[in-house]
Design a protein around this motif. Sequence first.
Motif, short mmCIF file in Angstrom:
data_model
loop_
_atom_site.label_atom_id
_atom_site.label_comp_id
_atom_site.label_asym_id
_atom_site.label_seq_id
_atom_site.Cartn_x
_atom_site.Cartn_y
_atom_site.Cartn_z
N PHE A 25 0.83 -1.21 0.00
CA PHE A 25 0.00 0.00 0.00
C PHE A 25 0.86 1.25 0.00
CE2 PHE A 25 -1.63 3.41 2.72
CZ PHE A 25 -2.69 3.84 1.92
N GLN A 26 1.88 1.28 0.85
CA GLN A 26 2.77 2.43 0.96
C GLN A 26 3.41 2.76 -0.39
OE1 GLN A 26 5.62 1.57 4.11
NE2 GLN A 26 5.43 3.65 4.87
N HIS A 27 3.89 1.73 -1.09
CA HIS A 27 4.53 1.94 -2.40
C HIS A 27 3.51 2.47 -3.42
CE1 HIS A 27 8.37 0.44 -1.18
NE2 HIS A 27 7.89 -0.76 -0.88
N ALA A 28 2.31 1.91 -3.42
CA ALA A 28 1.28 2.36 -4.35
C ALA A 28 0.89 3.81 -4.07
CB ALA A 28 0.05 1.45 -4.26
N LEU A 29 0.76 4.17 -2.80
CA LEU A 29 0.41 5.55 -2.44
C LEU A 29 1.54 6.50 -2.81
CD1 LEU A 29 -1.58 7.55 -1.18
CD2 LEU A 29 -0.56 7.03 1.06
N CYS A 30 2.76 6.09 -2.60
CA CYS A 30 3.92 6.93 -2.94
C CYS A 30 3.94 7.20 -4.45
CB CYS A 30 5.20 6.24 -2.49
SG CYS A 30 6.68 7.22 -2.80
N ARG A 31 3.72 6.18 -5.26
CA ARG A 31 3.67 6.36 -6.72
C ARG A 31 2.54 7.32 -7.09
NH1 ARG A 31 4.43 0.83 -6.65
NH2 ARG A 31 2.25 0.48 -7.17
N HIS A 32 1.39 7.15 -6.44
CA HIS A 32 0.24 8.02 -6.70
C HIS A 32 0.59 9.47 -6.37
CE1 HIS A 32 -3.96 9.33 -6.84
NE2 HIS A 32 -3.67 10.01 -5.74
N GLN A 33 1.19 9.69 -5.21
CA GLN A 33 1.53 11.05 -4.79
C GLN A 33 2.57 11.68 -5.72
OE1 GLN A 33 2.42 10.20 -0.64
NE2 GLN A 33 0.55 11.27 -0.01
N GLN A 34 3.52 10.88 -6.18
CA GLN A 34 4.52 11.40 -7.12
C GLN A 34 3.86 11.83 -8.43
OE1 GLN A 34 7.22 8.09 -7.28
NE2 GLN A 34 8.49 8.86 -5.60
N ARG A 35 2.93 11.02 -8.93
CA ARG A 35 2.22 11.38 -10.16
C ARG A 35 1.38 12.64 -9.94
NH1 ARG A 35 -1.24 6.74 -11.58
NH2 ARG A 35 -1.90 8.07 -13.29
N HIS A 36 0.72 12.73 -8.78
CA HIS A 36 -0.09 13.92 -8.48
C HIS A 36 0.80 15.15 -8.40
CE1 HIS A 36 -2.23 16.80 -5.89
NE2 HIS A 36 -3.28 16.41 -6.60
N ASP A 37 1.94 15.05 -7.74
CA ASP A 37 2.86 16.19 -7.63
C ASP A 37 3.38 16.60 -9.00
OD1 ASP A 37 2.46 16.10 -4.90
OD2 ASP A 37 4.40 15.17 -4.45
N SER A 38 3.70 15.63 -9.85
CA SER A 38 4.16 15.94 -11.21
C SER A 38 3.09 16.67 -12.00
CB SER A 38 4.55 14.66 -11.96
OG SER A 38 5.66 14.06 -11.36
N LEU A 39 1.87 16.23 -11.86
CA LEU A 39 0.75 16.89 -12.54
C LEU A 39 0.59 18.32 -12.01
CD1 LEU A 39 -1.44 16.49 -14.67
CD2 LEU A 39 -2.94 15.67 -12.87
N GLY A 40 0.74 18.49 -10.72
CA GLY A 40 0.66 19.82 -10.12
C GLY A 40 1.76 20.74 -10.65
N GLU A 41 2.95 20.20 -10.87
CA GLU A 41 4.05 20.99 -11.43
C GLU A 41 3.73 21.41 -12.87
OE1 GLU A 41 7.62 18.68 -10.98
OE2 GLU A 41 7.45 18.69 -8.79
N LEU A 42 3.13 20.50 -13.65
CA LEU A 42 2.73 20.84 -15.01
C LEU A 42 1.69 21.96 -15.01
CD1 LEU A 42 2.45 17.32 -16.68
CD2 LEU A 42 4.14 19.10 -17.17
N VAL A 43 0.78 21.90 -14.05
CA VAL A 43 -0.24 22.94 -13.94
C VAL A 43 0.43 24.29 -13.61
CG1 VAL A 43 -2.18 23.75 -12.53
CG2 VAL A 43 -2.13 21.41 -13.38
N ALA A 44 1.38 24.26 -12.70
CA ALA A 44 2.07 25.50 -12.33
C ALA A 44 2.82 26.09 -13.53
CB ALA A 44 3.03 25.23 -11.18
N VAL A 45 3.47 25.23 -14.31
CA VAL A 45 4.18 25.69 -15.50
C VAL A 45 3.19 26.26 -16.51
CG1 VAL A 45 5.50 24.91 -17.52
CG2 VAL A 45 6.17 24.19 -15.22
N SER A 46 2.06 25.59 -16.71
CA SER A 46 1.03 26.06 -17.64
C SER A 46 0.50 27.43 -17.20
CB SER A 46 -0.13 25.08 -17.73
OG SER A 46 0.30 23.88 -18.32
N ALA A 47 0.32 27.60 -15.90
CA ALA A 47 -0.20 28.86 -15.37
C ALA A 47 0.79 30.01 -15.59
CB ALA A 47 -0.52 28.72 -13.89
N GLN A 48 2.09 29.71 -15.54
CA GLN A 48 3.11 30.74 -15.76
C GLN A 48 3.14 31.20 -17.20
OE1 GLN A 48 6.77 29.05 -14.41
NE2 GLN A 48 6.32 29.40 -12.25
N HIS A 49 2.80 30.30 -18.13
CA HIS A 49 2.84 30.64 -19.56
C HIS A 49 1.60 31.38 -20.02
CE1 HIS A 49 6.61 28.67 -20.21
NE2 HIS A 49 6.14 27.51 -19.75
#
Length: 155
Positions: free
Chosen positions: A130-154
């Motif tokens: 479970f811990q590994h699955a949640l960690c992968r999920h959180q990493q993907r969510h954080d990456s998506l959040g970074e893409l959103v931040a980059v999109s907002a800057q442009h």
Amino acid sequence: MNTLTIDRGEFLRQQGQVDRLLSHLAELLEDIADAEADVSWQAPAVPIDAVPERVADLCVRLRTMFLLEETDDALAEVAAMQPTLRDELQGLHGEHRQLLELLEQIQELSGSSVRPASTWEDVESQFHRFQHALCRHQQRHDSLGELVAVSAQHE
């Protein structure tokens, strides 16, 4: 302060609580495994009764975190404009139910006053899965959040 900022702050607070609970639960399960492996262990009894309660608390916190994640307006707006991000966001939201089901299985394995626990090795193994699955999920969510931040800057 706008609602989005408050929601983001609440999301980060919930994420911090989930991380702390995960850490405490991992330590507790490790202590239980160590106590079982060494029956001559002279330390005070390990509180195995606390496991189902802590898992239940983790489940509540995780549900709240996922609800906040699913209602993140900034992610939804960007995802609506970009089909690949929309698919990624839908995939992340779809994982929520699976992750909660894994956690509920751990709660069942850890037993209760009515039903004894499975072997603690099973509980610990499922917890690490479970811990590994949640960690992968959180990493993907954080990456998506970074893409959103980059999109907002442009914009």
